[in-house]
Design a protein around this motif. Sequence first.
Motif, PDB file in Angstrom:
ATOM      1  N   GLN A 114      45.470  10.427   5.888  1.00 56.06           N
ATOM      2  CA  GLN A 114      44.064  10.050   6.076  1.00 56.06           C
ATOM      3  C   GLN A 114      43.547  10.514   7.441  1.00 56.06           C
ATOM      4  O   GLN A 114      42.445  11.063   7.549  1.00 56.06           O
ATOM      5  CB  GLN A 114      43.923   8.517   5.950  1.00 56.06           C
ATOM      6  CG  GLN A 114      42.485   8.045   5.902  1.00 56.06           C
ATOM      7  CD  GLN A 114      41.732   8.603   4.698  1.00 56.06           C
ATOM      8  OE1 GLN A 114      42.197   8.493   3.559  1.00 56.06           O
ATOM      9  NE2 GLN A 114      40.581   9.224   4.940  1.00 56.06           N
ATOM     10  N   LEU A 115      44.370  10.335   8.477  1.00 55.81           N
ATOM     11  CA  LEU A 115      43.955  10.743   9.835  1.00 55.81           C
ATOM     12  C   LEU A 115      43.836  12.265   9.923  1.00 55.81           C
ATOM     13  O   LEU A 115      42.948  12.788  10.606  1.00 55.81           O
ATOM     14  CB  LEU A 115      44.951  10.206  10.870  1.00 55.81           C
ATOM     15  CG  LEU A 115      44.897   8.677  11.059  1.00 55.81           C
ATOM     16  CD1 LEU A 115      46.121   8.177  11.818  1.00 55.81           C
ATOM     17  CD2 LEU A 115      43.623   8.259  11.784  1.00 55.81           C
ATOM     18  N   THR A 116      44.706  12.966   9.224  1.00 55.16           N
ATOM     19  CA  THR A 116      44.649  14.434   9.208  1.00 55.16           C
ATOM     20  C   THR A 116      43.305  14.897   8.644  1.00 55.16           C
ATOM     21  O   THR A 116      42.692  15.843   9.149  1.00 55.16           O
ATOM     22  CB  THR A 116      45.807  15.007   8.363  1.00 55.16           C
ATOM     23  OG1 THR A 116      47.041  14.528   8.898  1.00 55.16           O
ATOM     24  CG2 THR A 116      45.809  16.534   8.362  1.00 55.16           C
ATOM     25  N   ILE A 117      42.818  14.198   7.619  1.00 54.77           N
ATOM     26  CA  ILE A 117      41.521  14.542   7.025  1.00 54.77           C
ATOM     27  C   ILE A 117      40.387  14.145   7.979  1.00 54.77           C
ATOM     28  O   ILE A 117      39.510  14.950   8.300  1.00 54.77           O
ATOM     29  CB  ILE A 117      41.336  13.823   5.658  1.00 54.77           C
ATOM     30  CG1 ILE A 117      42.369  14.330   4.642  1.00 54.77           C
ATOM     31  CG2 ILE A 117      39.910  13.988   5.134  1.00 54.77           C
ATOM     32  CD1 ILE A 117      42.476  13.501   3.375  1.00 54.77           C
ATOM     33  N   ASP A 118      40.431  12.899   8.455  1.00 56.17           N
ATOM     34  CA  ASP A 118      39.300  12.364   9.233  1.00 56.17           C
ATOM     35  C   ASP A 118      39.128  13.034  10.601  1.00 56.17           C
ATOM     36  O   ASP A 118      38.026  13.063  11.136  1.00 56.17           O
ATOM     37  CB  ASP A 118      39.458  10.850   9.419  1.00 56.17           C
ATOM     38  CG  ASP A 118      39.329  10.103   8.097  1.00 56.17           C
ATOM     39  OD1 ASP A 118      39.052  10.755   7.077  1.00 56.17           O
ATOM     40  OD2 ASP A 118      39.509   8.870   8.094  1.00 56.17           O
TER      41      ASP A 118
ATOM     42  N   LYS B  57      38.602  17.770  15.078  1.00 51.40           N
ATOM     43  CA  LYS B  57      38.672  17.187  16.412  1.00 51.40           C
ATOM     44  C   LYS B  57      40.050  17.440  17.016  1.00 51.40           C
ATOM     45  O   LYS B  57      40.980  17.843  16.329  1.00 51.40           O
ATOM     46  CB  LYS B  57      38.405  15.685  16.339  1.00 51.40           C
ATOM     47  CG  LYS B  57      37.055  15.347  15.715  1.00 51.40           C
ATOM     48  CD  LYS B  57      36.794  13.859  15.759  1.00 51.40           C
ATOM     49  CE  LYS B  57      35.355  13.548  15.389  1.00 51.40           C
ATOM     50  NZ  LYS B  57      35.154  13.586  13.946  1.00 51.40           N
ATOM     51  N   GLU B  58      40.135  17.196  18.315  1.00 53.53           N
ATOM     52  CA  GLU B  58      41.417  17.276  19.017  1.00 53.53           C
ATOM     53  C   GLU B  58      41.621  15.937  19.722  1.00 53.53           C
ATOM     54  O   GLU B  58      41.376  15.817  20.929  1.00 53.53           O
ATOM     55  CB  GLU B  58      41.375  18.413  20.040  1.00 53.53           C
ATOM     56  CG  GLU B  58      42.475  19.417  19.838  1.00 53.53           C
ATOM     57  CD  GLU B  58      42.367  20.603  20.774  1.00 53.53           C
ATOM     58  OE1 GLU B  58      42.353  20.400  21.999  1.00 53.53           O
ATOM     59  OE2 GLU B  58      42.298  21.734  20.256  1.00 53.53           O
TER      60      GLU B  58
ATOM     61  N   ILE C  38      50.832  13.464  10.905  1.00 54.11           N
ATOM     62  CA  ILE C  38      49.482  13.937  11.233  1.00 54.11           C
ATOM     63  C   ILE C  38      49.562  15.432  11.539  1.00 54.11           C
ATOM     64  O   ILE C  38      50.175  15.837  12.519  1.00 54.11           O
ATOM     65  CB  ILE C  38      48.892  13.171  12.438  1.00 54.11           C
ATOM     66  CG1 ILE C  38      48.951  11.656  12.200  1.00 54.11           C
ATOM     67  CG2 ILE C  38      47.454  13.607  12.693  1.00 54.11           C
ATOM     68  CD1 ILE C  38      48.493  10.825  13.390  1.00 54.11           C
ATOM     69  N   ASP C  39      48.928  16.210  10.667  1.00 56.57           N
ATOM     70  CA  ASP C  39      49.037  17.665  10.757  1.00 56.57           C
ATOM     71  C   ASP C  39      47.832  18.240  11.497  1.00 56.57           C
ATOM     72  O   ASP C  39      46.952  18.864  10.910  1.00 56.57           O
ATOM     73  CB  ASP C  39      49.140  18.225   9.329  1.00 56.57           C
ATOM     74  CG  ASP C  39      49.570  19.678   9.320  1.00 56.57           C
ATOM     75  OD1 ASP C  39      49.850  20.231  10.404  1.00 56.57           O
ATOM     76  OD2 ASP C  39      49.600  20.266   8.226  1.00 56.57           O
ATOM     77  N   LEU C  40      47.785  17.999  12.795  1.00 55.86           N
ATOM     78  CA  LEU C  40      46.636  18.379  13.634  1.00 55.86           C
ATOM     79  C   LEU C  40      47.111  18.677  15.046  1.00 55.86           C
ATOM     80  O   LEU C  40      48.214  18.279  15.429  1.00 55.86           O
ATOM     81  CB  LEU C  40      45.690  17.177  13.784  1.00 55.86           C
ATOM     82  CG  LEU C  40      44.820  16.699  12.648  1.00 55.86           C
ATOM     83  CD1 LEU C  40      44.099  15.454  13.115  1.00 55.86           C
ATOM     84  CD2 LEU C  40      43.834  17.761  12.237  1.00 55.86           C
ATOM     85  N   MET C  41      46.236  19.273  15.845  1.00 54.61           N
ATOM     86  CA  MET C  41      46.472  19.384  17.282  1.00 54.61           C
ATOM     87  C   MET C  41      45.972  18.095  17.929  1.00 54.61           C
ATOM     88  O   MET C  41      44.810  17.733  17.741  1.00 54.61           O
ATOM     89  CB  MET C  41      45.696  20.568  17.864  1.00 54.61           C
ATOM     90  CG  MET C  41      46.091  21.909  17.318  1.00 54.61           C
ATOM     91  SD  MET C  41      47.697  22.450  17.914  1.00 54.61           S
ATOM     92  CE  MET C  41      47.242  23.067  19.527  1.00 54.61           C
ATOM     93  N   PHE C  42      46.839  17.378  18.613  1.00 58.46           N
ATOM     94  CA  PHE C  42      46.389  16.171  19.328  1.00 58.46           C
ATOM     95  C   PHE C  42      47.288  15.928  20.525  1.00 58.46           C
ATOM     96  O   PHE C  42      48.402  16.447  20.601  1.00 58.46           O
ATOM     97  CB  PHE C  42      46.369  14.940  18.408  1.00 58.46           C
ATOM     98  CG  PHE C  42      47.697  14.591  17.782  1.00 58.46           C
ATOM     99  CD1 PHE C  42      48.641  13.846  18.476  1.00 58.46           C
ATOM    100  CD2 PHE C  42      47.988  14.991  16.489  1.00 58.46           C
ATOM    101  CE1 PHE C  42      49.854  13.507  17.900  1.00 58.46           C
ATOM    102  CE2 PHE C  42      49.205  14.666  15.894  1.00 58.46           C
ATOM    103  CZ  PHE C  42      50.143  13.927  16.614  1.00 58.46           C
TER     104      PHE C  42
ATOM    105  N   ARG D 197      36.293  12.415  25.101  1.00 60.22           N
ATOM    106  CA  ARG D 197      37.340  12.662  24.097  1.00 60.22           C
ATOM    107  C   ARG D 197      37.274  11.648  22.943  1.00 60.22           C
ATOM    108  O   ARG D 197      36.807  10.518  23.110  1.00 60.22           O
ATOM    109  CB  ARG D 197      38.735  12.567  24.752  1.00 60.22           C
ATOM    110  CG  ARG D 197      38.953  13.530  25.896  1.00 60.22           C
ATOM    111  CD  ARG D 197      39.002  14.977  25.447  1.00 60.22           C
ATOM    112  NE  ARG D 197      40.014  15.232  24.442  1.00 60.22           N
ATOM    113  CZ  ARG D 197      41.277  15.599  24.713  1.00 60.22           C
ATOM    114  NH1 ARG D 197      41.653  15.778  25.963  1.00 60.22           N
ATOM    115  NH2 ARG D 197      42.137  15.819  23.734  1.00 60.22           N
ATOM    116  N   ASP D 198      37.800  12.089  21.796  1.00 64.26           N
ATOM    117  CA  ASP D 198      37.967  11.189  20.658  1.00 64.26           C
ATOM    118  C   ASP D 198      39.311  10.488  20.819  1.00 64.26           C
ATOM    119  O   ASP D 198      40.359  11.145  20.807  1.00 64.26           O
ATOM    120  CB  ASP D 198      37.930  11.985  19.350  1.00 64.26           C
ATOM    121  CG  ASP D 198      36.558  12.577  19.092  1.00 64.26           C
ATOM    122  OD1 ASP D 198      35.593  11.792  18.981  1.00 64.26           O
ATOM    123  OD2 ASP D 198      36.451  13.820  19.043  1.00 64.26           O
ATOM    124  N   VAL D 199      39.247   9.173  20.984  1.00 67.07           N
ATOM    125  CA  VAL D 199      40.468   8.401  21.251  1.00 67.07           C
ATOM    126  C   VAL D 199      40.847   7.586  20.016  1.00 67.07           C
ATOM    127  O   VAL D 199      39.998   6.922  19.418  1.00 67.07           O
ATOM    128  CB  VAL D 199      40.260   7.452  22.455  1.00 67.07           C
ATOM    129  CG1 VAL D 199      41.502   6.590  22.686  1.00 67.07           C
ATOM    130  CG2 VAL D 199      39.917   8.244  23.715  1.00 67.07           C
TER     131      VAL D 199
END
Length: 179
Positions: free
Chosen positions: A25-29, A33-34, A55-59, A92-94
């Motif tokens: 869900q977080l990967t989609i939402d 964003k980073e 979570i398949d993202l850059m963070f 930033r998105d926290v």
Amino acid sequence: MRNDIAKILVSETEIAEICDRLGKQLTIDYQDKEPILVGLLKGCMPFMSDLTRHIDLMFEVAYMSVSSYHGGIASSGDVKIKMDLDISIKGRDVLIVEDIVDTANTIVTIIELFKHRGAKSVKMVTLLDKPEGRQRPYQPEYVGKVIPKEFVVGYGLDYNEFYRNLPYVGVLKPEVYNK
Ligand code: IMP
């Protein structure tokens, strides 16, 4: 240690399913964003470790240590920062990563602080939610499991610093904290 547990509330299998579901869900939402994932020590450790691998993202990851218990099984309502972030969250998105929300005193205080510091957005993901314990109105954006108002330990959650290493979340026998 395991003899002090009255019953298992969230099994290892269920924890794995929760991490998979929330991670997807977080990967989609947060796709465009980073975000910075801010773990609240020490209880977030196993959850942060397992969740982030879904979570398949850059963070980025950062940690903060706060305390509202000072030992025992009830929140004092007085939130203290024991160790602050080592990065700026301005613009930033926290995403705050917590083990459990009970009274919500901790999370509401931290959200106010982060907004004051200029975060673009502040949301939270919590493994567990005990809504019956609320002293302030608050609804976490991402919840692993809603549980009844019982004192639980394991998978990061402690009683006087012990039991964090249990691989599941269980209800502590009352005789342990009543003695
Ligand atoms: P709140 O400020 O009352 O929402 O509490 C948040 C913090 O209290 C969590 O991060 C935990 O450290 C602690 N906490 C709340 N409920 C429990 C519990 O059942 N077992 C262990 N720690 C808890």
